[in-house]
Scaffold this motif. Sequence first.
Motif, PDB file in Angstrom:
ATOM      1  N   PHE A  42     -51.073  28.968 -53.357  1.00 50.08           N
ATOM      2  CA  PHE A  42     -49.749  27.988 -52.590  1.00 50.08           C
ATOM      3  C   PHE A  42     -48.757  27.162 -53.837  1.00 50.08           C
ATOM      4  O   PHE A  42     -49.516  26.665 -54.806  1.00 50.08           O
ATOM      5  CB  PHE A  42     -50.568  27.024 -51.790  1.00 50.08           C
ATOM      6  N   HIS A  61     -39.800  31.827 -55.112  1.00 49.29           N
ATOM      7  CA  HIS A  61     -41.014  32.142 -55.151  1.00 49.29           C
ATOM      8  C   HIS A  61     -41.109  33.488 -55.554  1.00 49.29           C
ATOM      9  O   HIS A  61     -42.066  34.072 -56.465  1.00 49.29           O
ATOM     10  CB  HIS A  61     -40.774  33.034 -53.946  1.00 49.29           C
ATOM     11  N   SER A  70     -48.276  34.519 -53.220  1.00 47.15           N
ATOM     12  CA  SER A  70     -48.556  33.312 -53.222  1.00 47.15           C
ATOM     13  C   SER A  70     -48.229  32.924 -51.968  1.00 47.15           C
ATOM     14  O   SER A  70     -47.211  33.650 -50.946  1.00 47.15           O
ATOM     15  CB  SER A  70     -47.217  32.828 -54.421  1.00 47.15           C
ATOM     16  N   VAL A  71     -47.731  32.055 -50.925  1.00 42.34           N
ATOM     17  CA  VAL A  71     -46.791  31.485 -50.630  1.00 42.34           C
ATOM     18  C   VAL A  71     -46.108  29.970 -51.089  1.00 42.34           C
ATOM     19  O   VAL A  71     -46.641  29.400 -51.578  1.00 42.34           O
ATOM     20  CB  VAL A  71     -48.142  31.126 -49.508  1.00 42.34           C
ATOM     21  N   ILE A  84     -40.416  29.057 -45.997  1.00 42.41           N
ATOM     22  CA  ILE A  84     -41.691  29.443 -46.446  1.00 42.41           C
ATOM     23  C   ILE A  84     -42.351  30.694 -46.597  1.00 42.41           C
ATOM     24  O   ILE A  84     -41.440  31.635 -45.682  1.00 42.41           O
ATOM     25  CB  ILE A  84     -43.204  28.992 -45.070  1.00 42.41           C
ATOM     26  N   THR A  86     -43.547  34.027 -48.011  1.00 36.92           N
ATOM     27  CA  THR A  86     -44.551  34.469 -48.228  1.00 36.92           C
ATOM     28  C   THR A  86     -44.887  36.005 -48.985  1.00 36.92           C
ATOM     29  O   THR A  86     -43.665  36.582 -48.286  1.00 36.92           O
ATOM     30  CB  THR A  86     -45.638  34.833 -47.046  1.00 36.92           C
ATOM     31  N   ALA A  90     -49.948  37.995 -49.064  1.00 32.41           N
ATOM     32  CA  ALA A  90     -50.290  36.587 -48.467  1.00 32.41           C
ATOM     33  C   ALA A  90     -49.482  36.872 -46.767  1.00 32.41           C
ATOM     34  O   ALA A  90     -50.132  36.271 -45.675  1.00 32.41           O
ATOM     35  CB  ALA A  90     -49.304  35.445 -48.522  1.00 32.41           C
ATOM     36  N   ARG A  91     -48.179  38.005 -46.710  1.00 33.30           N
ATOM     37  CA  ARG A  91     -47.673  37.999 -45.244  1.00 33.30           C
ATOM     38  C   ARG A  91     -48.797  38.621 -44.213  1.00 33.30           C
ATOM     39  O   ARG A  91     -49.046  38.570 -43.733  1.00 33.30           O
ATOM     40  CB  ARG A  91     -47.043  38.911 -45.425  1.00 33.30           C
ATOM     41  N   LEU A  94     -50.953  35.750 -43.436  1.00 38.36           N
ATOM     42  CA  LEU A  94     -49.884  34.868 -42.252  1.00 38.36           C
ATOM     43  C   LEU A  94     -48.681  35.562 -41.529  1.00 38.36           C
ATOM     44  O   LEU A  94     -48.005  35.933 -42.597  1.00 38.36           O
ATOM     45  CB  LEU A  94     -49.316  33.357 -43.789  1.00 38.36           C
ATOM     46  N   CYS A  99     -46.728  30.901 -39.624  1.00 40.10           N
ATOM     47  CA  CYS A  99     -45.177  29.868 -40.743  1.00 40.10           C
ATOM     48  C   CYS A  99     -44.478  29.058 -39.706  1.00 40.10           C
ATOM     49  O   CYS A  99     -44.105  28.125 -40.546  1.00 40.10           O
ATOM     50  CB  CYS A  99     -44.930  30.982 -41.411  1.00 40.10           C
ATOM     51  N   LEU A 126     -51.645  25.401 -42.726  1.00 40.43           N
ATOM     52  CA  LEU A 126     -51.671  27.413 -43.709  1.00 40.43           C
ATOM     53  C   LEU A 126     -53.270  27.849 -43.717  1.00 40.43           C
ATOM     54  O   LEU A 126     -52.725  29.281 -43.523  1.00 40.43           O
ATOM     55  CB  LEU A 126     -50.464  27.286 -44.544  1.00 40.43           C
ATOM     56  N   ALA A 130     -54.778  31.414 -42.325  1.00 41.71           N
ATOM     57  CA  ALA A 130     -54.660  32.329 -43.298  1.00 41.71           C
ATOM     58  C   ALA A 130     -56.371  32.769 -43.695  1.00 41.71           C
ATOM     59  O   ALA A 130     -56.884  34.077 -44.087  1.00 41.71           O
ATOM     60  CB  ALA A 130     -53.990  31.860 -45.003  1.00 41.71           C
TER      61      ALA A 130
END
Length: 135
Positions: A42, A61, A70-71, A84, A86, A90-91, A94, A99, A126, A130
């Motif tokens: 994060f 990002h 990463s977020v 936000i 992702t 990560a997606r 999340l 989000c 978050l 997750a």
Amino acid sequence: MTAGDHYAVSSPAVLDGPFTTRQLLRLDDALRKADENSGLTFSVYVGEVGEPVREGAELLHARLANPAESVLIAVAPGQRQLEIVTGSQARKRLSDRDCKLAALSMAASFGGGDLAGGLVSGLAQLTGLAGKHTL
């Protein structure tokens, strides 16, 4: 600010920034816990973001060490924007809905003047959404 690459408290840029030393320590702790508990990385960015804001946040990002896992929470107070972003891995953990829920929660805190508190609670939300990282 990421859990692995934090601002030094003695840095003049940090001392002139929007956070007190205590708030920076809270954010640092929240980022570390988010990384440890989720297995994701994060990061928080607070400042002006290029226009359009979404594309600017996506460029930030993409510059992270491991964007796929990463977020990024990008807050542009002057532009009154929150994004936000992702990464591809990560997606998977999340969703956009997750989000959006966290963003609504953070925006409510920001509207009340609590930027640091909103970020800390958003990170916790978050992380919870997750779930734990499993190998």
